[in-house]
Every structure is written in C-alpha cells, then in structure tokens.
Design an enzyme around this catalytic site. Structure first.
Site, PDB file in Angstrom:
ATOM      1  N   TYR A  46      54.571  58.389  56.199  1.00 20.39           N
ATOM      2  CA  TYR A  46      54.145  58.137  57.588  1.00 20.39           C
ATOM      3  C   TYR A  46      54.747  59.178  58.509  1.00 20.39           C
ATOM      4  O   TYR A  46      55.933  59.487  58.409  1.00 20.39           O
ATOM      5  CB  TYR A  46      54.586  56.741  58.039  1.00 20.39           C
ATOM      6  CG  TYR A  46      53.434  55.777  58.054  1.00 20.39           C
ATOM      7  CD1 TYR A  46      52.330  56.019  58.868  1.00 20.39           C
ATOM      8  CD2 TYR A  46      53.420  54.643  57.250  1.00 20.39           C
ATOM      9  CE1 TYR A  46      51.246  55.154  58.879  1.00 20.39           C
ATOM     10  CE2 TYR A  46      52.344  53.777  57.250  1.00 20.39           C
ATOM     11  CZ  TYR A  46      51.258  54.036  58.073  1.00 20.39           C
ATOM     12  OH  TYR A  46      50.195  53.190  58.076  1.00 20.39           O
ATOM     13  N   GLU A  48      53.794  59.471  62.215  1.00 22.38           N
ATOM     14  CA  GLU A  48      53.198  59.332  63.554  1.00 22.38           C
ATOM     15  C   GLU A  48      53.893  60.245  64.551  1.00 22.38           C
ATOM     16  O   GLU A  48      55.120  60.363  64.556  1.00 22.38           O
ATOM     17  CB  GLU A  48      53.284  57.876  64.019  1.00 22.38           C
ATOM     18  CG  GLU A  48      52.109  57.078  63.483  1.00 22.38           C
ATOM     19  CD  GLU A  48      52.407  55.605  63.345  1.00 22.38           C
ATOM     20  OE1 GLU A  48      53.587  55.257  63.229  1.00 22.38           O
ATOM     21  OE2 GLU A  48      51.454  54.827  63.344  1.00 22.38           O
ATOM     22  N   ASP A 192      30.492  71.603  68.636  1.00 16.82           N
ATOM     23  CA  ASP A 192      30.810  71.011  67.330  1.00 16.82           C
ATOM     24  C   ASP A 192      30.224  71.942  66.261  1.00 16.82           C
ATOM     25  O   ASP A 192      29.015  71.979  66.056  1.00 16.82           O
ATOM     26  CB  ASP A 192      30.191  69.614  67.252  1.00 16.82           C
ATOM     27  CG  ASP A 192      30.355  68.970  65.886  1.00 16.82           C
ATOM     28  OD1 ASP A 192      30.805  69.649  64.939  1.00 16.82           O
ATOM     29  OD2 ASP A 192      30.016  67.781  65.758  1.00 16.82           O
ATOM     30  N   THR A 218      34.547  69.851  61.233  1.00 20.62           N
ATOM     31  CA  THR A 218      35.073  69.229  60.023  1.00 20.62           C
ATOM     32  C   THR A 218      35.615  70.333  59.127  1.00 20.62           C
ATOM     33  O   THR A 218      35.352  71.523  59.345  1.00 20.62           O
ATOM     34  CB  THR A 218      33.986  68.452  59.270  1.00 20.62           C
ATOM     35  OG1 THR A 218      32.848  69.298  59.141  1.00 20.62           O
ATOM     36  CG2 THR A 218      33.607  67.175  59.990  1.00 20.62           C
ATOM     37  N   LYS A 221      33.024  70.931  54.863  1.00 16.95           N
ATOM     38  CA  LYS A 221      31.654  71.412  54.619  1.00 16.95           C
ATOM     39  C   LYS A 221      31.755  72.856  54.120  1.00 16.95           C
ATOM     40  O   LYS A 221      32.189  73.099  53.010  1.00 16.95           O
ATOM     41  CB  LYS A 221      30.813  71.279  55.883  1.00 16.95           C
ATOM     42  CG  LYS A 221      30.613  69.807  56.321  1.00 16.95           C
ATOM     43  CD  LYS A 221      29.638  69.688  57.452  1.00 16.95           C
ATOM     44  CE  LYS A 221      29.326  68.245  57.799  1.00 16.95           C
ATOM     45  NZ  LYS A 221      30.349  67.627  58.673  1.00 16.95           N
ATOM     46  N   ARG A 227      38.318  66.296  53.405  1.00 12.81           N
ATOM     47  CA  ARG A 227      37.678  65.689  54.577  1.00 12.81           C
ATOM     48  C   ARG A 227      38.706  65.647  55.699  1.00 12.81           C
ATOM     49  O   ARG A 227      39.836  65.201  55.511  1.00 12.81           O
ATOM     50  CB  ARG A 227      37.190  64.287  54.236  1.00 12.81           C
ATOM     51  CG  ARG A 227      36.217  64.287  53.084  1.00 12.81           C
ATOM     52  CD  ARG A 227      35.594  62.952  52.872  1.00 12.81           C
ATOM     53  NE  ARG A 227      34.326  62.884  53.543  1.00 12.81           N
ATOM     54  CZ  ARG A 227      33.164  63.295  53.012  1.00 12.81           C
ATOM     55  NH1 ARG A 227      33.130  63.799  51.792  1.00 12.81           N
ATOM     56  NH2 ARG A 227      32.049  63.194  53.677  1.00 12.81           N
TER      57      ARG A 227
HETATM   58  N1  DSN Z   1      27.016  63.592  57.488  1.00 12.33           N
HETATM   59  C1  DSN Z   1      27.105  64.964  57.875  1.00 12.33           C
HETATM   60  C2  DSN Z   1      25.878  65.715  57.509  1.00 12.33           C
HETATM   61  O1  DSN Z   1      25.410  65.483  56.415  1.00 12.33           O
HETATM   62  O2  DSN Z   1      25.383  66.519  58.252  1.00 12.33           O
HETATM   63  C3  DSN Z   1      27.440  65.140  59.294  1.00 12.33           C
HETATM   64  O3  DSN Z   1      28.473  64.263  59.639  1.00 12.33           O
END
Ligand code: DSN
Length: 405
Positions: A46, A48, A192, A218, A221, A227
């Site tokens: 932890y 925080e 974003d 994110t 990707k 993640r």
């Molecule tokens: N779920 C993602 C996508 O497939 O584009 C975006 O959050």
C-alpha cells in the site's frame, strides 16, 4: 461452486492469444518483463499518497519506482507534470474532469457513434450524467471531424472542457485547431491520446501537447504496457488539482506493480526499436487498407492516418456482429462497431473495427497484410460454414505460429 483452476484458465488464455490473429486496435501483447512486474511483490504494497508523502511506511523502493515512472512520462511526452496513478483510461478521464469542472458544467467530446469514447460524455457513462454533454460529430460528406460545427457549438454552449481524442476514428485529429477553439471560448482542452499514444510520442501523428491543457493516455494499447494511464499537464496548479482528484478524490492505494510496468514501458517507448515498431504499425495499416480494398471491402473514409480501420459492411451480406463472430470462430479477433451515421443497432452495427498494433508486435509486416485480408474475405464469404471456418482457423494458427518461433 467447485474449485476453479484460475492458473489453468490464464494459461489457456495465453495460448488462445498466441493462436489468434489479434486485430482489435486497442489490444496488444505486453512483454514478459511487464507480465513479471505485474505478478511481482509490488502488488502487496500500500502506498497511498505520492512519492515523499505517503500514509504508510516502507516506501523506499516504491518511491523510486513511481518517481522514475513520472520522470519517464514527462520526458517522453515533453511535459512538466505527470500523474501515473490512475487505474486506467476511464478513471483518468474522470479525474481530469473532476479537477477541471463541476457537476452540471458543459463538456464537449466526439460522440461515440462518430468514433469518440464513452468517457467523452456519452449518456451511458458518468461523464454524460454528471456533466452536461454536448457532443460534436463528423461531416456527413467527408466523415472527418466537422471542425466548423464543433466551433459553432463551442461558441453557443461555452463548454468548460472540450475533449479531443478517438477510439474508432481512422483519421488524424487536428489538435491544434481544437486547442484554438477551446482557447477562444475559454474552455480547457483535454486530449485523450489513448489509441494513438505511440504515434504521438514518436511524432507520427500531430502532437496535442502544445495545444491541450491536459493529455491523458492509457498505457496498454499501442504503448504495450500494463493496464493503466498517464495524466500529463503543463500547469502546476492544474497538476496539483489532478493529483488531488486522483488521490484521495477518486482512488486509494496506487497499483505499484502496474506503475513499475508503466515505467518499464515508457523506457522502451523511447528506444529506436519502438520507433521502428510504430512506423511499422503505420505501414501495416496502410497495407492492410489496400489489401482489404483488393478483397472488396469498403472502408470508412477509404483508409487510415493511424493504426485502425473501420470496415463499412452496408453492402455486405453480414453485419458487424455476424462477421466478428464468424472471424472469431476462425481465430481472428476483431470487434463489431457502428459506422458513422449508422442506422443499425449497436448490437448489430454495420461496421467492424480492426487495427494493427498487436500483429505488428508479433513481427508482421506489409507483406503479411494481403494474407490477413484474404483470410477475412474467406470468412466473410462463408460465415455460416463451420467446417470452412475451422479450416481457416487452422491456417491462422499456422500463420501466427511462424511469428512465435
Ligand atoms: N475499450 C477501448 C477500445 O477498445 O477502444 C477504449 O477504452
């Protein structure tokens, strides 16, 4: 319920991923180092707070990990402030809106059916319930973002935040233009870049950093990490508000195993190998677009400036749901998706979304794209033929196997 062998299920999922042509544009393969970090003792801790200001003892290594990850994020995207604690993209966006706006304020994002994201103000997301959402859309002729309409609506509604960013839009986003509109109407501009982070980081897409107050992405990707999410900003006051909104506003203890994975990922993203990788994503996407055309598929806007393609199936015998199911039976994973101005339901839309980040990680090049398009055409021609789908599935396994050896 009887005991479930979760380890075995995870092993089977690993195998399934190795035997599948993975064309979902938001998915990828995280490297072994990231998988090890995710499964490390860091998950036991932890922490925080933020480096140097924690609410638990024993942070010697944790602080080093988070500080290094913050520094790497700042360096890669060339910003002075970074928060690396958001659990993923949706909480990151929520934290940013919470930091910059109050419930009931107006926000504007690209509508979901035009290729935006749920968290850009869709009514099913809290971002569309807590804020007054005024979505912008596409020009019906070009199917590119209708910047003139965006500007008109922004002048009329005077939003607190304008969000730029996409999840199913195959063309370049003009962040500079959206930034100009936001400044003119006194709105914050939040970009974003979750889908296109690798292209942005390595200058293969217009960079929003000079034109946005806050940039979110994110990390799992195109960046190929665990993640998680980054929240990047330029202004100390905004950065402080964001930190407070992430913790203690929205979250408790950060997931330090993820943050270490993000640090590792960012370190990779500055290498020459990663630049070669993202260039190959662009080359593969263009080659796949050409090959799909050759196989008789129609593409929304005719092609792509990024890593994804949207197939327009209106002239096809199968809709997006039936085609994605048939493709999955043949070990090709894609996702059904609405096309712009789709009159079909989201459950059976007229589109299919595909992208090249995962197959590029496997090592595929332009030369492999015609084979992918041929296999997809074969499936689209025999969507009900279980035997043929099984045969194609075996061909897919042989194809992916070559890249794993
Ligand atoms: N779920 C993602 C996508 O497939 O584009 C975006 O959050």
């Amino acid at each position: 319920m009887s005991n479930v062998d979760f380890l075995d299920l995870a092993r089977k999922e690993h195998e399934r991923q190795e035997q599948t042509l993975r064309l979902i544009p938001s998915e990828n393969y995280a490297p072994d180092a990231v998988l090890h970090l995710l499964g490390s003792a860091l998950t036991n801790k932890y922490s925080e707070g933020y480096p140097g200001k924690r609410y638990y003892e024993g942070q010697t290594y944790i602080d080093r990990i988070e500080t290094a990850t913050i520094e790497l994020a700042k360096e890669l995207f060339e910003v002075p402030y970074a928060n690396v604690q958001a659990y993923s993209g949706s909480p990151a966006n929520m934290a940013v809106y919470g930091a910059l706006a109050s419930p009931g304020d107006t926000i504007m994002g690209l509508s979901l059916d035009a290729g935006g994201h749920l968290t850009h103000g869709h009514h099913a997301s809290l971002t569309g319930k807590w804020f007054q959402s005024v979505p912008y859309g596409l020009d019906p002729e070009t199917l590119h973002i209708d910047y003139e309409d965006l500007e008109r609506q922004a002048r009329e509604h005077r939003p607190q935040i304008i969000i730029s960013g996409i999840s199913a839009y195959p063309r370049e986003v003009d962040f500079e233009r959206i930034g100009r509109i936001a400044r003119e109407v006194g709105a914050y501009h939040v970009a974003d870049v979750s889908h296109i982070s690798g292209l942005v980081a390595r200058d293969l897409h217009q960079n929003p950093v000079p034109h946005a107050d806050v940039i979110t992405t994110t990390t799992h990707k195109m960046l190929r990490g665990p993640r998680g999410a980054l929240i990047l900003s330029h202004d100390e006051e905004i950065a402080k508000r964001i930190n407070k909104t992430v913790f203690p506003g929205l979250q408790g203890g950060p997931h330090m195993n993820n943050i270490a994975g993000i640090g590792y990922t960012l370190q990779q993203a500055r290498t020459d190998d990663f630049l070669t990788y993202v260039k190959q994503i662009r080359a593969n996407t263009d080659a796949l677009a050409d090959a799909l055309h050759t196989e008789g598929f129609n593409l929304v806007t005719g092609g792509s400036d990024n890593h994804l393609l949207l197939l327009d199936l209106r002239e096809s015998e199968v809709d997006g749901a039936r085609l994605s199911e048939a493709l999955m039976k043949a070990n090709i994973s894609t996702n059904k998706n609405s096309i712009p101005f789709d009159d079909a339901s989201p459950a059976h839309p007229n589109g299919l979304r595909v992208g090249t980040p995962a197959v590029t990680t496997l090592g595929m090049t332009e030369d492999d794209m015609p084979e992918i398009a041929r296999l997809m055409r074969d499936v689209a021609t025999h969507p009900q033929d279980a035997h043929r789908l099984e045969q194609i599935g075996e061909e897919v396994k042989m194809m992916t196997q070559q890249f794993l050896e």
